[in-house]
Design a protein around this motif. Structure first.
Motif, PDB file in Angstrom:
ATOM      1  N   UNK A  99       0.759  -1.415  -0.011  1.00 24.87           N
ATOM      2  CA  UNK A  99      -0.136   0.162   0.119  1.00 24.87           C
ATOM      3  C   UNK A  99       0.989   1.269  -0.021  1.00 24.87           C
ATOM      4  N   UNK A 100       1.835   1.221   0.834  1.00 25.19           N
ATOM      5  CA  UNK A 100       2.762   2.395   0.950  1.00 25.19           C
ATOM      6  C   UNK A 100       2.272   3.561   1.895  1.00 25.19           C
ATOM      7  N   UNK A 101       1.426   4.113   1.793  1.00 27.71           N
ATOM      8  CA  UNK A 101       0.798   5.199   2.588  1.00 27.71           C
ATOM      9  C   UNK A 101      -0.144   4.460   3.598  1.00 27.71           C
ATOM     10  N   UNK A 102       0.556   3.993   4.643  1.00 28.24           N
ATOM     11  CA  UNK A 102      -0.142   3.054   5.872  1.00 28.24           C
ATOM     12  C   UNK A 102       0.274   3.473   7.169  1.00 28.24           C
ATOM     13  N   UNK A 103      -0.665   3.494   7.916  1.00 25.33           N
ATOM     14  CA  UNK A 103      -0.701   3.919   9.606  1.00 25.33           C
ATOM     15  C   UNK A 103      -1.077   2.816  10.072  1.00 25.33           C
ATOM     16  N   UNK A 104      -0.234   1.912  11.104  1.00 28.08           N
ATOM     17  CA  UNK A 104      -0.763   0.945  11.791  1.00 28.08           C
ATOM     18  C   UNK A 104      -1.088   1.307  13.390  1.00 28.08           C
ATOM     19  N   UNK A 105      -2.272   0.813  13.428  1.00 26.88           N
ATOM     20  CA  UNK A 105      -2.763   1.369  14.752  1.00 26.88           C
ATOM     21  C   UNK A 105      -2.961  -0.260  15.688  1.00 26.88           C
ATOM     22  N   UNK A 106      -2.097  -0.271  16.598  1.00 29.10           N
ATOM     23  CA  UNK A 106      -2.388  -1.310  17.244  1.00 29.10           C
ATOM     24  C   UNK A 106      -3.389  -1.143  18.520  1.00 29.10           C
ATOM     25  N   UNK A 107      -4.641  -1.743  18.523  1.00 28.82           N
ATOM     26  CA  UNK A 107      -5.610  -1.529  19.455  1.00 28.82           C
ATOM     27  C   UNK A 107      -5.459  -2.741  20.474  1.00 28.82           C
ATOM     28  N   UNK A 108      -4.792  -2.111  21.594  1.00 29.17           N
ATOM     29  CA  UNK A 108      -4.100  -3.319  22.560  1.00 29.17           C
ATOM     30  C   UNK A 108      -5.109  -3.401  23.619  1.00 29.17           C
ATOM     31  N   UNK A 109      -5.537  -4.302  23.984  1.00 31.09           N
ATOM     32  CA  UNK A 109      -6.267  -4.538  25.198  1.00 31.09           C
ATOM     33  C   UNK A 109      -5.903  -6.133  25.546  1.00 31.09           C
ATOM     34  N   UNK A 145       5.494  -4.603  15.814  1.00 30.98           N
ATOM     35  CA  UNK A 145       6.751  -4.008  16.719  1.00 30.98           C
ATOM     36  C   UNK A 145       6.858  -2.557  16.871  1.00 30.98           C
ATOM     37  N   UNK A 146       6.363  -1.737  15.696  1.00 27.06           N
ATOM     38  CA  UNK A 146       6.537  -0.351  15.697  1.00 27.06           C
ATOM     39  C   UNK A 146       5.135   0.291  15.120  1.00 27.06           C
ATOM     40  N   UNK A 147       4.126   0.095  15.686  1.00 28.82           N
ATOM     41  CA  UNK A 147       2.898   0.686  15.196  1.00 28.82           C
ATOM     42  C   UNK A 147       3.159   2.168  15.389  1.00 28.82           C
ATOM     43  N   UNK A 148       2.496   3.054  14.559  1.00 28.15           N
ATOM     44  CA  UNK A 148       2.375   4.442  14.544  1.00 28.15           C
ATOM     45  C   UNK A 148       1.541   4.855  15.776  1.00 28.15           C
ATOM     46  N   UNK A 149       0.490   3.989  15.871  1.00 29.01           N
ATOM     47  CA  UNK A 149      -0.348   4.609  17.139  1.00 29.01           C
ATOM     48  C   UNK A 149      -0.614   3.198  17.759  1.00 29.01           C
ATOM     49  N   UNK A 150      -0.654   3.480  19.050  1.00 29.18           N
ATOM     50  CA  UNK A 150      -1.153   2.276  20.240  1.00 29.18           C
ATOM     51  C   UNK A 150      -2.132   3.090  20.986  1.00 29.18           C
ATOM     52  N   UNK A 151      -3.073   2.257  20.815  1.00 32.61           N
ATOM     53  CA  UNK A 151      -4.534   2.626  21.656  1.00 32.61           C
ATOM     54  C   UNK A 151      -4.804   1.670  22.522  1.00 32.61           C
ATOM     55  N   UNK A 152      -4.512   1.980  23.860  1.00 32.56           N
ATOM     56  CA  UNK A 152      -4.736   0.912  25.083  1.00 32.56           C
ATOM     57  C   UNK A 152      -6.139   1.012  25.465  1.00 32.56           C
ATOM     58  N   UNK A 153      -7.226   0.243  24.797  1.00 29.42           N
ATOM     59  CA  UNK A 153      -8.458   0.533  25.216  1.00 29.42           C
ATOM     60  C   UNK A 153      -9.003   0.057  26.316  1.00 29.42           C
ATOM     61  N   UNK A 154      -8.329  -0.555  27.203  1.00 27.25           N
ATOM     62  CA  UNK A 154      -8.578  -0.741  28.191  1.00 27.25           C
ATOM     63  C   UNK A 154      -8.202   0.378  29.413  1.00 27.25           C
ATOM     64  N   UNK A 155      -7.383   1.290  29.170  1.00 23.95           N
ATOM     65  CA  UNK A 155      -6.880   2.251  30.005  1.00 23.95           C
ATOM     66  C   UNK A 155      -7.377   3.676  29.479  1.00 23.95           C
ATOM     67  N   UNK A 156      -7.468   3.707  27.964  1.00 24.17           N
ATOM     68  CA  UNK A 156      -7.872   5.120  27.303  1.00 24.17           C
ATOM     69  C   UNK A 156      -9.136   5.034  27.062  1.00 24.17           C
ATOM     70  N   UNK A 157     -10.062   6.189  27.030  1.00 25.76           N
ATOM     71  CA  UNK A 157     -11.419   6.154  26.532  1.00 25.76           C
ATOM     72  C   UNK A 157     -11.509   6.199  25.042  1.00 25.76           C
TER      73      UNK A 157
END
Length: 175
Positions: A99-109, A145-157
């Motif tokens: 894809x090239x233009x790519x942002x990985x978001x790890x939805x971490x719970x 291993x290196x996502x652009x964004x990490x969302x910790x959904x158990x801790x963040x709204x």
């Protein structure tokens, strides 16, 4: 001048919040009049990848097909929001390169949080042996291993997580 498209790939366990976040981001972007498409893993499996199972080979093919559609849309200036478990790191890296233009978001719970959120009872069925190859139970999930964004959904709204994704898009010049 045409606008740059991008694929934002939400990955994480079932119940982590991928669909909730991608839909929330889509709502915000649409409110700004931006072209957005959501490719939700559950819906894609009902239509685009119907017939694929949950073996490693089938899961990788599922991700390739989603990546193919995401790349076409991205190339045409669309902000594509993919919410799919996509458990294998190599498959995610493959679509990132494609894809090239790519942002990985790890939805971490944590797994136990995902199990508590499981309204469909999928984890219970997997633990009872009624569902085979269930990610997090008897199939692995390989976190990015290196996502652009990490969302910790158990801790963040949810709004905080949506804002993290929006800020990532802004900082990279996509919105």
């Amino acid at each position: 001048m045409s606008r740059r498209g991008v694929t934002v790939w939400f990955t994480g366990l079932s119940g982590a919040g991928k669909t909730t976040l991608s839909c929330g981001v889509a709502q915000q972007l649409r409110a700004w009049g931006l072209p957005v498409e959501v490719l939700d893993g559950d819906l894609v499996r009902q239509h685009l990848t119907k017939g694929l199972g949950f073996s490693k080979v089938d899961r990788e093919e599922n991700i390739r097909r989603i990546g193919f559609v995401a790349e076409m849309l991205t190339r045409h200036g669309v902000i594509v929001l993919v919410s799919a478990i996509s458990p294998y790191r190599a498959a995610r890296q493959e679509v990132r390169r494609y894809i090239g233009s790519f942002i990985e978001v790890f939805v971490d719970a944590p797994l136990e949080v995902c199990e508590r959120r499981d309204v469909k009872g999928l984890y219970r069925k997997a633990r009872a042996g009624l569902i085979q190859h269930f990610t997090g139970i008897d199939d692995p999930y390989e976190p990015p291993e290196q996502p652009e964004v990490v969302c910790k959904t158990a801790e963040q709204s949810i709004p905080e997580c949506i804002d993290l994704v929006i800020q990532s898009l802004k900082s990279r010049g996509y919105v």
